[in-house]
Scaffold this motif. Sequence first.
Motif, mmCIF file in Angstrom:
data_model
loop_
_atom_site.group_PDB
_atom_site.id
_atom_site.type_symbol
_atom_site.label_atom_id
_atom_site.label_comp_id
_atom_site.label_asym_id
_atom_site.label_seq_id
_atom_site.Cartn_x
_atom_site.Cartn_y
_atom_site.Cartn_z
ATOM 1 N N PHE A 194 0.824 -1.204 0.000
ATOM 2 C CA PHE A 194 0.000 0.000 0.000
ATOM 3 C C PHE A 194 0.866 1.265 0.000
ATOM 4 O O PHE A 194 1.976 1.273 0.521
ATOM 5 N N THR A 195 0.299 2.310 -0.551
ATOM 6 C CA THR A 195 0.922 3.623 -0.471
ATOM 7 C C THR A 195 -0.147 4.623 -0.083
ATOM 8 O O THR A 195 -1.341 4.307 -0.069
ATOM 9 N N PHE A 196 0.263 5.840 0.254
ATOM 10 C CA PHE A 196 -0.729 6.835 0.634
ATOM 11 C C PHE A 196 -0.333 8.219 0.134
ATOM 12 O O PHE A 196 0.844 8.526 -0.075
ATOM 13 N N THR A 197 -1.340 9.036 -0.061
ATOM 14 C CA THR A 197 -1.156 10.455 -0.366
ATOM 15 C C THR A 197 -1.958 11.238 0.662
ATOM 16 O O THR A 197 -2.784 10.671 1.383
ATOM 17 N N PHE A 198 -1.698 12.549 0.728
ATOM 18 C CA PHE A 198 -2.456 13.333 1.696
ATOM 19 C C PHE A 198 -2.711 14.740 1.169
ATOM 20 O O PHE A 198 -1.973 15.253 0.315
ATOM 21 N N GLU A 199 -3.769 15.329 1.694
ATOM 22 C CA GLU A 199 -4.100 16.728 1.435
ATOM 23 C C GLU A 199 -4.162 17.428 2.780
ATOM 24 O O GLU A 199 -4.601 16.841 3.769
ATOM 25 N N GLU A 200 -3.714 18.673 2.818
ATOM 26 C CA GLU A 200 -3.767 19.409 4.088
ATOM 27 C C GLU A 200 -4.265 20.818 3.840
ATOM 28 O O GLU A 200 -4.065 21.415 2.764
ATOM 29 N N GLU A 201 -4.949 21.364 4.830
ATOM 30 C CA GLU A 201 -5.340 22.761 4.801
ATOM 31 C C GLU A 201 -5.680 23.190 6.223
ATOM 32 O O GLU A 201 -5.803 22.335 7.130
ATOM 33 N N SER A 202 -5.800 24.451 6.445
ATOM 34 C CA SER A 202 -6.198 24.932 7.769
ATOM 35 C C SER A 202 -7.600 24.445 8.087
ATOM 36 O O SER A 202 -8.417 24.216 7.173
ATOM 37 N N LEU A 203 -7.881 24.302 9.372
ATOM 38 C CA LEU A 203 -9.198 23.801 9.755
ATOM 39 C C LEU A 203 -10.292 24.699 9.175
ATOM 40 O O LEU A 203 -11.322 24.214 8.683
ATOM 41 N N ILE A 204 -10.073 26.011 9.256
ATOM 42 C CA ILE A 204 -10.962 26.938 8.560
ATOM 43 C C ILE A 204 -10.173 27.516 7.386
ATOM 44 O O ILE A 204 -9.255 28.317 7.582
ATOM 45 N N PRO A 205 -10.464 27.066 6.174
ATOM 46 C CA PRO A 205 -9.670 27.508 5.013
ATOM 47 C C PRO A 205 -9.660 29.023 4.891
ATOM 48 O O PRO A 205 -10.640 29.705 5.220
ATOM 49 N N ASP A 206 -8.556 29.549 4.407
ATOM 50 C CA ASP A 206 -8.441 30.997 4.209
ATOM 51 C C ASP A 206 -9.404 31.472 3.134
ATOM 52 O O ASP A 206 -9.661 30.789 2.155
#
Length: 436
Positions: A424-436
Amino acid sequence: MGKKILIVDDDEMIRMMTNKILSKTYTIVSADSGQQAIELYETEKPDMIISDLVMPGMSGFEMMDILREKYAFVIPVIFMTAYSSDDTEKKGLETGAVDYIRKPFKADILLQRVDNVFNNLEKIRGLQQAAELEPMTGLLNKTTTAKEITNIASKGIGIFMMIDLDSFKLINDIHGHEMGDKVLIWFADTLRSIMRSSDIIGRVGGDEFAAFCQNTKDEIIVKERTEFLNRKITEFCKSIMGDDMNIPIGVSIGAVVCPDEGTDYVTLYKKADQALYTVKRAGKHNYAFYKTAEPGEEPGKCNDMDEIRMILGERESKRGGYVLDDNQFKLIYRFLVRFQRNYAWDIKFLAFTITAKDGSSNVAEGAGRFIEVASSCLRGSDCLTRYGNNRVLAILLKTTDDNYQIPIDRIIEKWEELPYSEKFTFTFEEESLIPD
């Protein structure tokens, strides 16, 4: 040979002939009178009785009445007679005989009658078992549990227990329902192994069980079983999910004494459920007995701050990220969104997606393994949950754009050290809890 048949007849020739016909298929025991048959019944425990009706000293009817009164037996009886009488046959069937055969009889007819009776009994027992047992665990189902416990609680003393698996939903969410089923089957087998043969055990909900221990009011029975089950279930889950299994699996038990607090299932269940709620409030993985509230006392109310903190606090807190089920995660998410609107904290929201390298491996398994690795790499103030089949969501507190990559790097490093990374492999997305 499996089945044993007791032949009862004062005619030696009939006994010899019946023995010859049936002995190739069944084990045969013979008696020349009703009295001898009663004596043999206790030592031989036959599966069927084939008896003459008219015998010196005691008739077949009288013998059957004595056996039923003395042993409460429920084995099948076939009557034999040389007399042709509808009234006699009717009385025999009313007395409880399963069949009636007239002398002289043909060998194949007798053997067929006996075979039919045993075959029908097996079908009936199979249907009864299917109606009474919960199919996956083999324990009594909810309806039969309630009936059996009410029956036995109305006649004597005992302890009724509601047994609940703590954090079981996380096993289904993280490792899948197949893994959850393995845990339930193991738990049912373990319950059977620590209860006495006279105790009643049933599965009354998804991860909820009930048990009634007869002829005891000793709290030590509940205490020892609670400690044993909590120790063993953790060991078992680690053995099938890996030593890094981070789910706070455990057992909570609410108990109530019979007849002090009730003599039927519904009453005992309600009070045991209240005791179970006390355990859940206090941190789980323990037991409590139902306690009748003192006059003027509000059940469940506490004013002492230390007690309140004990109830609200986390029992056996573990290092690493806080693994939650989806409903718990949703509440944390909503609260932190409110929090961030009022305070200038940096909170990161991440979504990891797990994929199979060969396109055919079970991604649910990969996601389950990933969440355990990720939780071990995050801080105690971070939380995460399984989301759908192949995604893991995480909330990282006090994490800026500059340093959120640090825990990600830890996860990548540890993941690549493990054999799962080959599949298996993984990717990720991240952002602030409340997006700008």
